[in-house]
Scaffold this motif. Structure first.
Motif, PDB file in Angstrom:
ATOM      1  N   GLY A   1     -10.174  14.376  -0.331  1.00 16.26           N
ATOM      2  CA  GLY A   1     -11.599  14.117  -0.469  1.00 16.26           C
ATOM      3  C   GLY A   1     -11.949  12.730   0.019  1.00 16.26           C
ATOM      4  O   GLY A   1     -11.670  12.361   1.157  1.00 16.26           O
ATOM      5  N   ALA A   2     -12.515  11.902  -0.867  1.00 14.60           N
ATOM      6  CA  ALA A   2     -12.962  10.564  -0.503  1.00 14.60           C
ATOM      7  C   ALA A   2     -11.934   9.480  -0.824  1.00 14.60           C
ATOM      8  O   ALA A   2     -12.227   8.293  -0.643  1.00 14.60           O
ATOM      9  CB  ALA A   2     -14.278  10.252  -1.228  1.00 14.60           C
ATOM     10  N   VAL A   3     -10.747   9.851  -1.301  1.00 22.05           N
ATOM     11  CA  VAL A   3      -9.755   8.846  -1.690  1.00 22.05           C
ATOM     12  C   VAL A   3      -8.476   9.008  -0.875  1.00 22.05           C
ATOM     13  O   VAL A   3      -8.208  10.076  -0.318  1.00 22.05           O
ATOM     14  CB  VAL A   3      -9.423   8.933  -3.198  1.00 22.05           C
ATOM     15  CG1 VAL A   3     -10.670   8.778  -4.038  1.00 22.05           C
ATOM     16  CG2 VAL A   3      -8.720  10.249  -3.534  1.00 22.05           C
ATOM     17  N   SER A   4      -7.701   7.932  -0.818  1.00 22.73           N
ATOM     18  CA  SER A   4      -6.406   7.992  -0.142  1.00 22.73           C
ATOM     19  C   SER A   4      -5.448   6.988  -0.764  1.00 22.73           C
ATOM     20  O   SER A   4      -5.859   5.942  -1.277  1.00 22.73           O
ATOM     21  CB  SER A   4      -6.554   7.730   1.363  1.00 22.73           C
ATOM     22  OG  SER A   4      -7.047   6.425   1.599  1.00 22.73           O
ATOM     23  N   VAL A   5      -4.157   7.323  -0.709  1.00 24.62           N
ATOM     24  CA  VAL A   5      -3.096   6.475  -1.250  1.00 24.62           C
ATOM     25  C   VAL A   5      -2.031   6.332  -0.170  1.00 24.62           C
ATOM     26  O   VAL A   5      -1.595   7.325   0.418  1.00 24.62           O
ATOM     27  CB  VAL A   5      -2.462   7.106  -2.516  1.00 24.62           C
ATOM     28  CG1 VAL A   5      -1.306   6.250  -3.017  1.00 24.62           C
ATOM     29  CG2 VAL A   5      -3.506   7.295  -3.602  1.00 24.62           C
ATOM     30  N   LEU A   6      -1.632   5.089   0.110  1.00 28.07           N
ATOM     31  CA  LEU A   6      -0.578   4.841   1.088  1.00 28.07           C
ATOM     32  C   LEU A   6       0.728   4.583   0.358  1.00 28.07           C
ATOM     33  O   LEU A   6       0.826   3.675  -0.474  1.00 28.07           O
ATOM     34  CB  LEU A   6      -0.931   3.633   1.963  1.00 28.07           C
ATOM     35  CG  LEU A   6       0.054   3.338   3.106  1.00 28.07           C
ATOM     36  CD1 LEU A   6       0.008   4.458   4.152  1.00 28.07           C
ATOM     37  CD2 LEU A   6      -0.238   1.992   3.749  1.00 28.07           C
ATOM     38  N   LEU A   7       1.739   5.403   0.643  1.00 30.68           N
ATOM     39  CA  LEU A   7       3.080   5.226   0.085  1.00 30.68           C
ATOM     40  C   LEU A   7       3.946   4.571   1.147  1.00 30.68           C
ATOM     41  O   LEU A   7       4.102   5.118   2.244  1.00 30.68           O
ATOM     42  CB  LEU A   7       3.672   6.585  -0.300  1.00 30.68           C
ATOM     43  CG  LEU A   7       2.820   7.464  -1.228  1.00 30.68           C
ATOM     44  CD1 LEU A   7       3.442   8.852  -1.340  1.00 30.68           C
ATOM     45  CD2 LEU A   7       2.679   6.832  -2.600  1.00 30.68           C
ATOM     46  N   MET A   8       4.486   3.393   0.849  1.00 30.72           N
ATOM     47  CA  MET A   8       5.300   2.675   1.827  1.00 30.72           C
ATOM     48  C   MET A   8       6.716   2.491   1.290  1.00 30.72           C
ATOM     49  O   MET A   8       6.901   2.185   0.117  1.00 30.72           O
ATOM     50  CB  MET A   8       4.711   1.291   2.122  1.00 30.72           C
ATOM     51  CG  MET A   8       3.320   1.311   2.712  1.00 30.72           C
ATOM     52  SD  MET A   8       2.891  -0.253   3.535  1.00 30.72           S
ATOM     53  CE  MET A   8       3.366  -1.467   2.316  1.00 30.72           C
ATOM     54  N   PHE A   9       7.690   2.665   2.187  1.00 27.99           N
ATOM     55  CA  PHE A   9       9.062   2.450   1.765  1.00 27.99           C
ATOM     56  C   PHE A   9       9.837   1.689   2.831  1.00 27.99           C
ATOM     57  O   PHE A   9       9.813   2.062   4.010  1.00 27.99           O
ATOM     58  CB  PHE A   9       9.774   3.765   1.458  1.00 27.99           C
ATOM     59  CG  PHE A   9      11.000   3.546   0.629  1.00 27.99           C
ATOM     60  CD1 PHE A   9      10.909   3.366  -0.738  1.00 27.99           C
ATOM     61  CD2 PHE A   9      12.236   3.464   1.223  1.00 27.99           C
ATOM     62  CE1 PHE A   9      12.042   3.122  -1.506  1.00 27.99           C
ATOM     63  CE2 PHE A   9      13.375   3.231   0.470  1.00 27.99           C
ATOM     64  CZ  PHE A   9      13.276   3.053  -0.902  1.00 27.99           C
ATOM     65  N   ASN A  10      10.525   0.603   2.388  1.00 27.74           N
ATOM     66  CA  ASN A  10      11.323  -0.237   3.292  1.00 27.74           C
ATOM     67  C   ASN A  10      10.509  -0.748   4.476  1.00 27.74           C
ATOM     68  O   ASN A  10      11.044  -0.938   5.565  1.00 27.74           O
ATOM     69  CB  ASN A  10      12.546   0.536   3.817  1.00 27.74           C
ATOM     70  CG  ASN A  10      13.527   0.885   2.720  1.00 27.74           C
ATOM     71  OD1 ASN A  10      13.504   0.301   1.642  1.00 27.74           O
ATOM     72  ND2 ASN A  10      14.385   1.858   2.985  1.00 27.74           N
ATOM     73  N   MET A  11       9.228  -0.944   4.274  1.00 29.44           N
ATOM     74  CA  MET A  11       8.372  -1.428   5.360  1.00 29.44           C
ATOM     75  C   MET A  11       8.442  -2.954   5.405  1.00 29.44           C
ATOM     76  O   MET A  11       7.832  -3.652   4.592  1.00 29.44           O
ATOM     77  CB  MET A  11       6.940  -0.966   5.146  1.00 29.44           C
ATOM     78  CG  MET A  11       6.719   0.526   5.268  1.00 29.44           C
ATOM     79  SD  MET A  11       6.754   1.105   6.988  1.00 29.44           S
ATOM     80  CE  MET A  11       5.155   0.537   7.552  1.00 29.44           C
ATOM     81  N   THR A  12       9.212  -3.466   6.360  1.00 28.64           N
ATOM     82  CA  THR A  12       9.307  -4.908   6.534  1.00 28.64           C
ATOM     83  C   THR A  12       7.972  -5.444   7.057  1.00 28.64           C
ATOM     84  O   THR A  12       7.082  -4.669   7.424  1.00 28.64           O
ATOM     85  CB  THR A  12      10.414  -5.260   7.540  1.00 28.64           C
ATOM     86  OG1 THR A  12      10.049  -4.722   8.823  1.00 28.64           O
ATOM     87  CG2 THR A  12      11.755  -4.666   7.111  1.00 28.64           C
ATOM     88  N   ILE A  13       7.855  -6.756   7.100  1.00 24.90           N
ATOM     89  CA  ILE A  13       6.619  -7.353   7.620  1.00 24.90           C
ATOM     90  C   ILE A  13       6.398  -6.935   9.067  1.00 24.90           C
ATOM     91  O   ILE A  13       5.264  -6.648   9.485  1.00 24.90           O
ATOM     92  CB  ILE A  13       6.667  -8.893   7.493  1.00 24.90           C
ATOM     93  CG1 ILE A  13       6.642  -9.290   6.012  1.00 24.90           C
ATOM     94  CG2 ILE A  13       5.497  -9.544   8.223  1.00 24.90           C
ATOM     95  CD1 ILE A  13       6.727 -10.767   5.758  1.00 24.90           C
ATOM     96  N   SER A  14       7.484  -6.854   9.845  1.00 31.71           N
ATOM     97  CA  SER A  14       7.338  -6.425  11.238  1.00 31.71           C
ATOM     98  C   SER A  14       6.904  -4.964  11.317  1.00 31.71           C
ATOM     99  O   SER A  14       6.114  -4.579  12.192  1.00 31.71           O
ATOM    100  CB  SER A  14       8.644  -6.634  12.007  1.00 31.71           C
ATOM    101  OG  SER A  14       9.696  -5.883  11.431  1.00 31.71           O
TER     102      SER A  14
END
Length: 307
Positions: A235-248
């Motif tokens: 719908g109108a919402v979202s969630v970002l799941l991040m794993f092992n995401m370095t700054i680069s």
């Protein structure tokens, strides 16, 4: 089922007039009520002003809220009773397993282990604190799985065992060679291969069903990174799941975005390295959720509640 939200404390007069049964005079009366009281406290104030049949007609197609402009902008609430339903649930199952339920569909995301970890990703699903145990705990039964997402090469024996236990519609993975070559010796995997239910995924691919979507982001081919991320939208919402995401990795993800398709999550859940300030600023400063401290996220498509 997702229904678009109308927040009585932010809705404009112009938008009110587009609602069934709301004309110029009634729209102005509602705006005046809000101005005199500073805000609507709950939807019952709205239902007391408009005729009952008008309210019922609007409620068929919209969820009516009375939340602060700040909450409505962030879409994050600390009051569970503000949600109309829990059509989307994100369960943090321990380890690196997540289960998503959207409507009647269950999706499993098994994130890769941290670089120093020794356990394989798919084994974590089968662990006593992983997805199988977690699903049984939360649902009290063994639900069918719509999709399982494997961001790293799986353990073939463990994957076969998972497919034997669960009615799984599709398996998505980055590397399919091992599954096709070695997995053909395993009956459950062979059945999936023959039915063309094992698919390879690349960055930007989507799994979509109605108002629910999973969009996957991975480093470019050949990149020395185990980072990955999943944008869960409903719908109108979202969630970002991040794993092992370095700054680069996070910087690379920023550069992948176009202005028309820019990532604007309402919440970010990070495993491993936290979201960098430059990344959160790019995303519009979303709420940062620690999956190690939360059991689940619940949403009705307009607001998100963490518990």
């Amino acid at each position: 089922m997702y229904k678009k939200g109308i927040n009585l404390n932010t809705v404009t007069v112009a938008t009110l007039k587009t609602l069934p049964g709301i004309g110029d005079n009634l729209a102005r009366s509602l705006a005046l009520h809000r101005e005199l009281k500073s805000e609507f406290v709950n939807p019952s104030e709205f239902s007391a002003i408009v005729p009952e049949h008008v309210y019922s007609e609007i409620a068929k197609n919209y969820n009516i809220y009375a939340v602060s402009p700040k909450v409505w902008k962030s879409r994050i609430t600390n009051e569970k009773n503000k949600l109309y339903n829990s059509d989307l649930k994100i369960f943090f199952l321990g380890g690196h397993s997540l289960a998503l339920t959207a409507g009647r569909n269950t999706h499993i995301i098994n994130l890769p282990p941290e670089p120093k970890a020794t356990n394989s990703g798919i084994a974590d699903i089968l662990h006593e604190t992983g997805a199988i145990a977690g699903l049984k705990k939360f649902f009290g039964w063994q639900p069918p799985v719509k999709t399982i997402l494997l961001p790293e090469p799986p353990g073939i024996t463990e994957l076969n065992k998972f497919l034997e236990q669960y009615d799984t519609s599709s398996v998505f993975c980055i590397h399919e060679d091992e599954i096709l070559n070695i997995g053909s010796k395993q009956k459950a995997i062979t059945d999936m291969i023959m039915a063309k239910k094992i698919q390879i995924i690349t960055s930007g691919d989507k799994i979509k069903s109605g108002d629910f979507e999973i969009k996957m982001f991975y480093p470019s081919p050949g990149a020395q990174s185990q980072g990955c991320s999943f944008l869960i939208s409903f719908g109108a919402v979202s969630v970002l799941l991040m794993f092992n995401m370095t700054i680069s990795d996070q910087t690379a993800l920023i550069h992948q975005q176009t202005e028309e398709d820019k990532i604007r999550p309402n919440a970010v859940c990070s495993y491993g390295m936290a979201a960098a300030p430059v990344f959160t600023q790019f995303c519009g400063n979303p709420e940062l959720i620690d999956p190690r401290k939360q059991k689940r996220l619940v949403s009705d498509g307009n607001l998100i509640y963490a518990e």
